[in-house]
Design a protein around this motif. Sequence first.
Motif, mmCIF file in Angstrom:
data_model
loop_
_atom_site.group_PDB
_atom_site.id
_atom_site.type_symbol
_atom_site.label_atom_id
_atom_site.label_comp_id
_atom_site.label_asym_id
_atom_site.label_seq_id
_atom_site.Cartn_x
_atom_site.Cartn_y
_atom_site.Cartn_z
ATOM 1 N N LEU A 141 -2.961 13.107 3.228
ATOM 2 C CA LEU A 141 -3.699 11.898 3.654
ATOM 3 C C LEU A 141 -5.279 11.587 3.161
ATOM 4 O O LEU A 141 -5.818 10.614 3.057
ATOM 5 N N SER A 142 -5.492 12.822 2.828
ATOM 6 C CA SER A 142 -7.148 12.993 2.001
ATOM 7 C C SER A 142 -6.755 12.249 0.567
ATOM 8 O O SER A 142 -7.411 11.702 0.117
ATOM 9 N N GLY A 143 -5.757 12.533 -0.105
ATOM 10 C CA GLY A 143 -5.334 11.697 -1.084
ATOM 11 C C GLY A 143 -5.182 10.278 -0.878
ATOM 12 O O GLY A 143 -5.679 9.394 -1.659
ATOM 13 N N THR A 144 -4.321 10.052 0.256
ATOM 14 C CA THR A 144 -4.171 8.446 0.565
ATOM 15 C C THR A 144 -5.351 7.949 0.621
ATOM 16 O O THR A 144 -5.496 6.819 0.433
ATOM 17 N N ALA A 145 -6.182 8.419 1.377
ATOM 18 C CA ALA A 145 -7.516 7.835 1.692
ATOM 19 C C ALA A 145 -8.334 7.521 0.497
ATOM 20 O O ALA A 145 -9.009 6.569 0.172
ATOM 21 N N ALA A 146 -8.349 8.584 -0.426
ATOM 22 C CA ALA A 146 -9.155 8.458 -1.811
ATOM 23 C C ALA A 146 -8.632 7.046 -2.376
ATOM 24 O O ALA A 146 -9.357 6.356 -2.824
ATOM 25 N N ARG A 147 -7.419 6.857 -2.645
ATOM 26 C CA ARG A 147 -6.734 5.749 -3.156
ATOM 27 C C ARG A 147 -7.174 4.418 -2.387
ATOM 28 O O ARG A 147 -7.271 3.587 -3.186
ATOM 29 N N ILE A 148 -7.165 4.459 -1.047
ATOM 30 C CA ILE A 148 -7.351 3.197 -0.624
ATOM 31 C C ILE A 148 -9.034 2.730 -0.669
ATOM 32 O O ILE A 148 -9.234 1.815 -0.628
ATOM 33 N N SER A 149 -9.671 3.900 -0.974
ATOM 34 C CA SER A 149 -11.320 3.744 -1.055
ATOM 35 C C SER A 149 -11.247 3.121 -2.466
ATOM 36 O O SER A 149 -12.514 2.288 -2.661
ATOM 37 N N LEU A 150 -10.524 3.028 -3.464
ATOM 38 C CA LEU A 150 -10.566 2.569 -4.706
ATOM 39 C C LEU A 150 -10.609 0.861 -4.662
ATOM 40 O O LEU A 150 -11.042 0.256 -5.307
ATOM 41 N N GLN A 151 -10.089 0.220 -3.216
ATOM 42 C CA GLN A 151 -10.410 -1.107 -3.104
ATOM 43 C C GLN A 151 -11.913 -1.680 -2.808
ATOM 44 O O GLN A 151 -12.147 -2.769 -3.313
ATOM 45 N N ALA B 242 0.366 13.369 -4.665
ATOM 46 C CA ALA B 242 1.395 12.606 -3.999
ATOM 47 C C ALA B 242 0.898 11.546 -3.138
ATOM 48 O O ALA B 242 1.287 10.396 -3.057
ATOM 49 N N GLY B 243 -0.064 12.128 -2.228
ATOM 50 C CA GLY B 243 -0.711 11.195 -1.195
ATOM 51 C C GLY B 243 -1.567 10.088 -1.946
ATOM 52 O O GLY B 243 -1.476 8.900 -1.513
ATOM 53 N N TYR B 244 -2.328 10.527 -3.036
ATOM 54 C CA TYR B 244 -3.162 9.309 -3.717
ATOM 55 C C TYR B 244 -2.096 8.123 -4.241
ATOM 56 O O TYR B 244 -2.512 6.994 -4.214
ATOM 57 N N ALA B 245 -0.907 8.710 -4.780
ATOM 58 C CA ALA B 245 0.054 7.764 -5.302
ATOM 59 C C ALA B 245 0.485 6.775 -4.156
ATOM 60 O O ALA B 245 0.675 5.658 -4.573
ATOM 61 N N ILE B 246 0.894 7.200 -3.109
ATOM 62 C CA ILE B 246 1.451 6.432 -1.944
ATOM 63 C C ILE B 246 0.289 5.705 -1.427
ATOM 64 O O ILE B 246 0.583 4.586 -0.692
ATOM 65 N N GLY B 247 -1.135 6.010 -1.668
ATOM 66 C CA GLY B 247 -2.082 5.255 -1.352
ATOM 67 C C GLY B 247 -1.839 3.649 -1.680
ATOM 68 O O GLY B 247 -2.637 2.842 -1.053
ATOM 69 N N LYS B 248 -1.237 3.403 -2.676
ATOM 70 C CA LYS B 248 -1.253 2.088 -3.341
ATOM 71 C C LYS B 248 -0.299 1.143 -2.038
ATOM 72 O O LYS B 248 -0.744 0.032 -1.991
#
Length: 402
Positions: free
Chosen positions: A76-86, A212-218
């Motif tokens: 989820l740390s990776g997911t949060a990183a991708r979400i913050s790209l917004q 993997a979490g970052y990729a799913i963050g999309k």
Amino acid sequence: MTATATVNGVLVEKPRISSIDLVRGIIMIIMALDHTRDFFHADANVFQPTDLTKTNPILFFTRWITHFCAPTFVFLSGTAARISLQRKSKKELSMFLLTRGLWLVILEFTIVRFGILFNLYYDFVIMQVIWVIGTSMIVLSALVFLPEMVIGILGLIFILGHNAFDAHPLDPTDSGYTIWAILRQTGAIPLDANHLVLAFYPLIPWLGIMLAGYAIGKWYTREYDATQRRKQLLTAGIIAVLLFIVLRFINIYGDPALWSTQKNIVFTILSFINCTKYPPSLLYTLMTLGPVLIILSWMEGKELNFLKPALVFGRVPLFYYVLHFYLIHTISLISYMIINDKSLSEVDFHFGNAFGGIPTGWGYSLGIVYIAWISVVVALYPVCKWYNRYKSTHSYTWLSYV
């Protein structure tokens, strides 16, 4: 679900993804159980609770349920990183990941370490989850400029492929052992006769989980359809669980510890799900993240009022993480001193003789561990609630790092 923030002096609502906060919060609560056991259980440092020759089912599952914590936290740390790209450019995200990653590494070896050991001797250093999240963020800070698909593929390669090295472990006397222990093979790194580094969380497999979490963050971006996200999370979770069952049954690849028939059906099941965490094997990752993805899918769009207290912990995870070590350790140490009529000057904090001042073999029954765990979580709730409110209504840059 929303939080609040102050913009130009006006209190406004700031949207949040409740399902992610909620899962993270539940994970933080469960995590405290394992660390409470470390400091309170009489057998905590005598044998591993997953050692099937010595454990019992209740103790085994007390440890096993906490296996879900670290991979979920990293993912989820990776997911949060991708979400913050917004709301950040890739350059801004890269700089944030770099600086926050460096901060987490420093935090691991200073404030977090002291909370665990209560000594400044540095006779023993543990490279744990905060370290590996920090180093993974540093690596991700460079990778964010690559296409998301490439980042996701790299993550899957690390997760699926790192167990290929299980058959060829390095010994401490081998050339390159120190670097390999840090990157992939968990191990003790002796610095000299009196100083030791334990690389609990090697980088490569955990980096794979973050990528993997970052990729799913999309899937969590504003323009992504919520129904589609729910279906994809469910599909990915089911595939991961089924792949775990198939690979574990075949018993050839994916975990260095093979399962085997035990003295009864219960212990045979325990053997089947007793996967390797250090380093996290492919099967360990599938076993833990598969159900988490399914739960994220199930929670999508639901109002789960009975679980709302967990949202507080999920929104301030690092704050909670640091505080819970200090509270658990302090209560355990004080109880040890009172029961054994010892002053602070009589407590030995050298790691070779005790764990944070608590001698090996001293402690309580598992029932007391559960009471202490619940008490710690309840005690931390108002503090974390206050900090969550403070963080939600202030926009200081440093709040992004705590």
